[in-house]
Scaffold this motif. Structure first.
Motif, PDB file in Angstrom:
ATOM      1  N   ALA A 131       0.818  -1.213   0.000  1.00 45.62           N
ATOM      2  CA  ALA A 131       0.000   0.000   0.000  1.00 45.62           C
ATOM      3  C   ALA A 131       0.852   1.263   0.000  1.00 45.62           C
ATOM      4  O   ALA A 131       0.443   2.295  -0.539  1.00 45.62           O
ATOM      5  N   MET A 132       2.037   1.204   0.595  1.00 40.13           N
ATOM      6  CA  MET A 132       2.901   2.382   0.693  1.00 40.13           C
ATOM      7  C   MET A 132       3.936   2.432  -0.426  1.00 40.13           C
ATOM      8  O   MET A 132       4.643   3.422  -0.566  1.00 40.13           O
ATOM      9  N   LEU A 133       4.037   1.393  -1.223  1.00 42.00           N
ATOM     10  CA  LEU A 133       5.075   1.319  -2.245  1.00 42.00           C
ATOM     11  C   LEU A 133       5.016   2.482  -3.225  1.00 42.00           C
ATOM     12  O   LEU A 133       6.043   3.058  -3.579  1.00 42.00           O
ATOM     13  N   GLY A 134       3.824   2.865  -3.657  1.00 45.05           N
ATOM     14  CA  GLY A 134       3.684   3.970  -4.595  1.00 45.05           C
ATOM     15  C   GLY A 134       4.233   5.273  -4.055  1.00 45.05           C
ATOM     16  O   GLY A 134       4.771   6.098  -4.802  1.00 45.05           O
ATOM     17  N   ALA A 135       4.129   5.473  -2.754  1.00 47.15           N
ATOM     18  CA  ALA A 135       4.592   6.713  -2.129  1.00 47.15           C
ATOM     19  C   ALA A 135       6.115   6.842  -2.140  1.00 47.15           C
ATOM     20  O   ALA A 135       6.642   7.961  -2.163  1.00 47.15           O
ATOM     21  N   ILE A 136       6.825   5.735  -2.132  1.00 48.71           N
ATOM     22  CA  ILE A 136       8.291   5.820  -2.080  1.00 48.71           C
ATOM     23  C   ILE A 136       8.949   5.447  -3.408  1.00 48.71           C
ATOM     24  O   ILE A 136      10.162   5.540  -3.536  1.00 48.71           O
ATOM     25  N   GLU A 137       8.164   5.046  -4.383  1.00 46.78           N
ATOM     26  CA  GLU A 137       8.727   4.622  -5.674  1.00 46.78           C
ATOM     27  C   GLU A 137       9.604   5.706  -6.296  1.00 46.78           C
ATOM     28  O   GLU A 137      10.689   5.425  -6.807  1.00 46.78           O
ATOM     29  N   ARG A 138       9.160   6.946  -6.235  1.00 41.74           N
ATOM     30  CA  ARG A 138       9.931   8.061  -6.809  1.00 41.74           C
ATOM     31  C   ARG A 138      11.298   8.185  -6.133  1.00 41.74           C
ATOM     32  O   ARG A 138      12.320   8.395  -6.792  1.00 41.74           O
ATOM     33  N   TYR A 139      11.336   8.034  -4.797  1.00 39.71           N
ATOM     34  CA  TYR A 139      12.607   8.121  -4.073  1.00 39.71           C
ATOM     35  C   TYR A 139      13.564   7.007  -4.495  1.00 39.71           C
ATOM     36  O   TYR A 139      14.766   7.225  -4.638  1.00 39.71           O
ATOM     37  N   ILE A 140      13.015   5.832  -4.689  1.00 40.98           N
ATOM     38  CA  ILE A 140      13.860   4.697  -5.093  1.00 40.98           C
ATOM     39  C   ILE A 140      14.433   4.941  -6.487  1.00 40.98           C
ATOM     40  O   ILE A 140      15.623   4.713  -6.733  1.00 40.98           O
ATOM     41  N   LYS A 141      13.597   5.398  -7.409  1.00 39.86           N
ATOM     42  CA  LYS A 141      14.071   5.672  -8.775  1.00 39.86           C
ATOM     43  C   LYS A 141      15.155   6.740  -8.773  1.00 39.86           C
ATOM     44  O   LYS A 141      16.153   6.630  -9.491  1.00 39.86           O
ATOM     45  N   GLN A 142      14.976   7.780  -7.968  1.00 39.66           N
ATOM     46  CA  GLN A 142      15.990   8.835  -7.877  1.00 39.66           C
ATOM     47  C   GLN A 142      17.283   8.288  -7.285  1.00 39.66           C
ATOM     48  O   GLN A 142      18.374   8.639  -7.716  1.00 39.66           O
ATOM     49  N   ALA A 143      17.157   7.423  -6.315  1.00 41.47           N
ATOM     50  CA  ALA A 143      18.336   6.869  -5.644  1.00 41.47           C
ATOM     51  C   ALA A 143      19.125   5.937  -6.564  1.00 41.47           C
ATOM     52  O   ALA A 143      20.352   5.881  -6.489  1.00 41.47           O
ATOM     53  N   ILE A 144      18.441   5.226  -7.444  1.00 40.52           N
ATOM     54  CA  ILE A 144      19.133   4.309  -8.353  1.00 40.52           C
ATOM     55  C   ILE A 144      20.094   5.068  -9.263  1.00 40.52           C
ATOM     56  O   ILE A 144      21.185   4.575  -9.569  1.00 40.52           O
ATOM     57  N   VAL A 145      19.741   6.269  -9.669  1.00 37.91           N
ATOM     58  CA  VAL A 145      20.597   7.060 -10.558  1.00 37.91           C
ATOM     59  C   VAL A 145      21.403   8.119  -9.806  1.00 37.91           C
ATOM     60  O   VAL A 145      21.958   9.031 -10.413  1.00 37.91           O
ATOM     61  N   ASP A 146      21.493   7.992  -8.493  1.00 31.88           N
ATOM     62  CA  ASP A 146      22.223   8.956  -7.672  1.00 31.88           C
ATOM     63  C   ASP A 146      23.718   8.922  -7.982  1.00 31.88           C
ATOM     64  O   ASP A 146      24.263   7.894  -8.379  1.00 31.88           O
ATOM     65  N   LYS A 147      24.387  10.051  -7.773  1.00 32.20           N
ATOM     66  CA  LYS A 147      25.834  10.163  -8.018  1.00 32.20           C
ATOM     67  C   LYS A 147      26.642   9.344  -7.017  1.00 32.20           C
ATOM     68  O   LYS A 147      27.749   8.911  -7.315  1.00 32.20           O
ATOM     69  N   SER A 148      26.096   9.166  -5.834  1.00 36.83           N
ATOM     70  CA  SER A 148      26.814   8.438  -4.794  1.00 36.83           C
ATOM     71  C   SER A 148      26.683   6.930  -5.020  1.00 36.83           C
ATOM     72  O   SER A 148      25.573   6.398  -5.060  1.00 36.83           O
ATOM     73  N   PRO A 149      27.808   6.236  -5.135  1.00 32.47           N
ATOM     74  CA  PRO A 149      27.734   4.779  -5.310  1.00 32.47           C
ATOM     75  C   PRO A 149      27.090   4.076  -4.108  1.00 32.47           C
ATOM     76  O   PRO A 149      26.413   3.064  -4.260  1.00 32.47           O
ATOM     77  N   GLN A 150      27.272   4.648  -2.930  1.00 30.01           N
ATOM     78  CA  GLN A 150      26.679   4.073  -1.720  1.00 30.01           C
ATOM     79  C   GLN A 150      25.157   4.117  -1.804  1.00 30.01           C
ATOM     80  O   GLN A 150      24.474   3.134  -1.492  1.00 30.01           O
ATOM     81  N   VAL A 151      24.609   5.221  -2.242  1.00 28.72           N
ATOM     82  CA  VAL A 151      23.166   5.379  -2.344  1.00 28.72           C
ATOM     83  C   VAL A 151      22.606   4.553  -3.488  1.00 28.72           C
ATOM     84  O   VAL A 151      21.613   3.837  -3.334  1.00 28.72           O
ATOM     85  N   SER A 152      23.241   4.620  -4.642  1.00 26.54           N
ATOM     86  CA  SER A 152      22.709   3.891  -5.799  1.00 26.54           C
ATOM     87  C   SER A 152      22.769   2.389  -5.599  1.00 26.54           C
ATOM     88  O   SER A 152      21.831   1.667  -5.962  1.00 26.54           O
ATOM     89  N   SER A 153      23.837   1.888  -4.995  1.00 29.76           N
ATOM     90  CA  SER A 153      23.912   0.443  -4.753  1.00 29.76           C
ATOM     91  C   SER A 153      22.889   0.013  -3.706  1.00 29.76           C
ATOM     92  O   SER A 153      22.292  -1.062  -3.819  1.00 29.76           O
ATOM     93  N   SER A 154      22.658   0.848  -2.712  1.00 29.61           N
ATOM     94  CA  SER A 154      21.621   0.544  -1.724  1.00 29.61           C
ATOM     95  C   SER A 154      20.254   0.465  -2.381  1.00 29.61           C
ATOM     96  O   SER A 154      19.451  -0.404  -2.076  1.00 29.61           O
ATOM     97  N   ALA A 155      19.994   1.394  -3.298  1.00 28.11           N
ATOM     98  CA  ALA A 155      18.706   1.408  -3.997  1.00 28.11           C
ATOM     99  C   ALA A 155      18.542   0.154  -4.855  1.00 28.11           C
ATOM    100  O   ALA A 155      17.480  -0.468  -4.873  1.00 28.11           O
ATOM    101  N   LEU A 156      19.597  -0.218  -5.562  1.00 30.01           N
ATOM    102  CA  LEU A 156      19.517  -1.399  -6.431  1.00 30.01           C
ATOM    103  C   LEU A 156      19.300  -2.683  -5.626  1.00 30.01           C
ATOM    104  O   LEU A 156      18.437  -3.490  -5.953  1.00 30.01           O
TER     105      LEU A 156
END
Length: 160
Positions: A131-156
């Protein structure tokens, strides 16, 4: 003599004493002045959980909200323990209580500190329901393409 050294440091924890000590989480001055003590209390709570001495009912709610108050701390070690605690005990808490912590986690996902962003993302992906997945989907997508390898790998890894 060797048996003394091999004993787990938290082997003889008393649940009531640990719960009493956890009341420090509600005192912002004590938290700010002694984050190490808070880390040790969280470690004891997690040890109780892992030993099968589950904290339930009103105690669980009180502890959970006390730990969420620790988000105000600037201490990196304490913040990491908060993330770990939430990730490990969310299943034993009321789902309505867990929803409340998502606002703190999403706030951390948008902060400037990559360590906080990566850990918040891991925890949020672990505790979120469909039920909450839609609310955080945008954050996850942004994190996947983040400049920080720590953040992007966490997202993936977390979004699998």
């Amino acid at each position: 003599d060797d048996a003394l050294y091999e004993q787990h440091p938290y082997a003889n924890l008393e649940k009531a004493a640990v719960l009493q000590n956890a009341r420090i989480f509600h005192d912002s001055i004590a938290v700010r002045e002694n984050p190490r003590k808070c880390c040790l209390i969280i470690a004891k709570l997690l040890s109780l959980q892992n030993a099968g001495k589950f904290i339930g009912g009103q105690d669980a709610t009180e502890i959970f909200f006390g730990v969420t108050k620790l988000f105000v701390s600037k201490d990196a070690s304490l913040r990491r323990m908060v993330y770990l605690f939430i990730k490990e005990v969310y299943e034993s808490c009321d789902k309505d209580d867990v929803i409340i912590v998502t606002s703190s986690l999403t706030k951390d996902m948008t902060c400037d500190i990559n360590l906080y962003r990566a850990n918040a993302l891991r925890v949020l992906c672990r505790i979120v329901d469909s039920a909450m997945l839609g609310a955080i989907e945008r954050y996850i997508k942004q994190a996947i393409v983040d400049k920080s390898p720590q953040v992007s790998s966490s997202a993936l890894v977390s979004s699998l």
